[in-house]
Design a protein around this motif. Structure first.
Motif, mmCIF file in Angstrom:
data_model
loop_
_atom_site.group_PDB
_atom_site.id
_atom_site.type_symbol
_atom_site.label_atom_id
_atom_site.label_comp_id
_atom_site.label_asym_id
_atom_site.label_seq_id
_atom_site.Cartn_x
_atom_site.Cartn_y
_atom_site.Cartn_z
ATOM 1 N N GLU A 184 0.832 -1.205 0.000
ATOM 2 C CA GLU A 184 0.000 0.000 0.000
ATOM 3 C C GLU A 184 0.872 1.263 0.000
ATOM 4 O O GLU A 184 0.625 2.205 -0.755
ATOM 5 C CB GLU A 184 -0.928 -0.008 1.215
ATOM 6 C CG GLU A 184 -1.982 1.092 1.187
ATOM 7 C CD GLU A 184 -2.960 0.960 2.346
ATOM 8 O OE1 GLU A 184 -3.278 2.002 2.941
ATOM 9 O OE2 GLU A 184 -3.389 -0.173 2.636
ATOM 10 N N VAL A 185 1.904 1.263 0.829
ATOM 11 C CA VAL A 185 2.815 2.403 0.900
ATOM 12 C C VAL A 185 3.557 2.565 -0.427
ATOM 13 O O VAL A 185 3.701 3.679 -0.942
ATOM 14 C CB VAL A 185 3.816 2.242 2.072
ATOM 15 C CG1 VAL A 185 4.905 3.295 2.019
ATOM 16 C CG2 VAL A 185 3.082 2.293 3.403
ATOM 17 N N VAL A 186 4.004 1.451 -0.993
ATOM 18 C CA VAL A 186 4.726 1.510 -2.263
ATOM 19 C C VAL A 186 3.807 2.020 -3.368
ATOM 20 O O VAL A 186 4.220 2.844 -4.198
ATOM 21 C CB VAL A 186 5.320 0.137 -2.636
ATOM 22 C CG1 VAL A 186 5.885 0.145 -4.042
ATOM 23 C CG2 VAL A 186 6.403 -0.246 -1.634
ATOM 24 N N GLN A 187 2.560 1.574 -3.388
ATOM 25 C CA GLN A 187 1.628 2.034 -4.418
ATOM 26 C C GLN A 187 1.410 3.547 -4.307
ATOM 27 O O GLN A 187 1.411 4.254 -5.319
ATOM 28 C CB GLN A 187 0.295 1.305 -4.329
ATOM 29 C CG GLN A 187 -0.631 1.671 -5.478
ATOM 30 C CD GLN A 187 -1.798 0.726 -5.631
ATOM 31 O OE1 GLN A 187 -1.747 -0.415 -5.192
ATOM 32 N NE2 GLN A 187 -2.847 1.195 -6.253
ATOM 33 N N GLU A 188 1.262 4.055 -3.099
ATOM 34 C CA GLU A 188 1.114 5.499 -2.901
ATOM 35 C C GLU A 188 2.364 6.233 -3.381
ATOM 36 O O GLU A 188 2.277 7.277 -4.036
ATOM 37 C CB GLU A 188 0.851 5.821 -1.429
ATOM 38 C CG GLU A 188 -0.519 5.396 -0.951
ATOM 39 C CD GLU A 188 -0.694 5.572 0.553
ATOM 40 O OE1 GLU A 188 0.143 6.256 1.200
ATOM 41 O OE2 GLU A 188 -1.667 5.007 1.088
ATOM 42 N N PHE A 189 3.537 5.688 -3.081
ATOM 43 C CA PHE A 189 4.795 6.280 -3.517
ATOM 44 C C PHE A 189 4.855 6.327 -5.041
ATOM 45 O O PHE A 189 5.189 7.365 -5.630
ATOM 46 C CB PHE A 189 5.967 5.468 -2.957
ATOM 47 C CG PHE A 189 7.298 5.839 -3.541
ATOM 48 C CD1 PHE A 189 7.993 6.937 -3.078
ATOM 49 C CD2 PHE A 189 7.857 5.079 -4.570
ATOM 50 C CE1 PHE A 189 9.228 7.295 -3.617
ATOM 51 C CE2 PHE A 189 9.091 5.421 -5.110
ATOM 52 C CZ PHE A 189 9.768 6.530 -4.643
ATOM 53 N N LEU A 190 4.550 5.200 -5.682
ATOM 54 C CA LEU A 190 4.602 5.150 -7.140
ATOM 55 C C LEU A 190 3.624 6.135 -7.771
ATOM 56 O O LEU A 190 3.965 6.830 -8.730
ATOM 57 C CB LEU A 190 4.290 3.732 -7.637
ATOM 58 C CG LEU A 190 5.378 2.694 -7.451
ATOM 59 C CD1 LEU A 190 4.878 1.317 -7.893
ATOM 60 C CD2 LEU A 190 6.638 3.070 -8.207
ATOM 61 N N GLU A 191 2.415 6.190 -7.234
ATOM 62 C CA GLU A 191 1.420 7.116 -7.779
ATOM 63 C C GLU A 191 1.913 8.553 -7.695
ATOM 64 O O GLU A 191 1.777 9.323 -8.650
ATOM 65 C CB GLU A 191 0.091 6.951 -7.050
ATOM 66 C CG GLU A 191 -0.610 5.661 -7.413
ATOM 67 C CD GLU A 191 -1.843 5.380 -6.574
ATOM 68 O OE1 GLU A 191 -2.134 6.152 -5.625
ATOM 69 O OE2 GLU A 191 -2.517 4.366 -6.857
ATOM 70 N N GLU A 192 2.520 8.902 -6.580
ATOM 71 C CA GLU A 192 3.045 10.260 -6.396
ATOM 72 C C GLU A 192 4.176 10.549 -7.386
ATOM 73 O O GLU A 192 4.188 11.584 -8.057
ATOM 74 C CB GLU A 192 3.548 10.432 -4.963
ATOM 75 C CG GLU A 192 4.111 11.800 -4.662
ATOM 76 C CD GLU A 192 4.639 11.884 -3.241
ATOM 77 O OE1 GLU A 192 5.811 12.268 -3.074
ATOM 78 O OE2 GLU A 192 3.882 11.550 -2.307
#
Length: 71
Positions: A5-13
């Motif tokens: 979840e944290v990685v997905q948020e990072f990638l989206e940003e």
């Protein structure tokens, strides 16, 4: 193991900052999983390298000093 979840948020940003669009045939979850696997493979190699350098010569005095620095 990375928090997906944290990685997905990072990638989206990061993708948004770089104005990078994900192709329609690639799901966000699949992109996140692929990126996580890539990072985890690299992370394991990094751990092995650091293990070798930490224990090289097996200097327990040096290791004790490193441990003291973490307290």
């Amino acid at each position: 193991m990375l928090d997906r979840e944290v990685v997905q948020e990072f990638l989206e940003e990061k993708l948004e900052e770089g104005a990078i669009l994900i192709p329609k045939d690639i799901k966000r979850e699949d992109l996140t999983e692929g990126f996580c696997n890539y990072v985890e493979d690299d992370y394991y190699e990094w751990l092995k390298d650091n293990y070798k350098s930490f224990f090289e010569g097996l200097d327990w005095s040096w290791i004790r000093e490193r441990i003291k620095q973490t307290r």
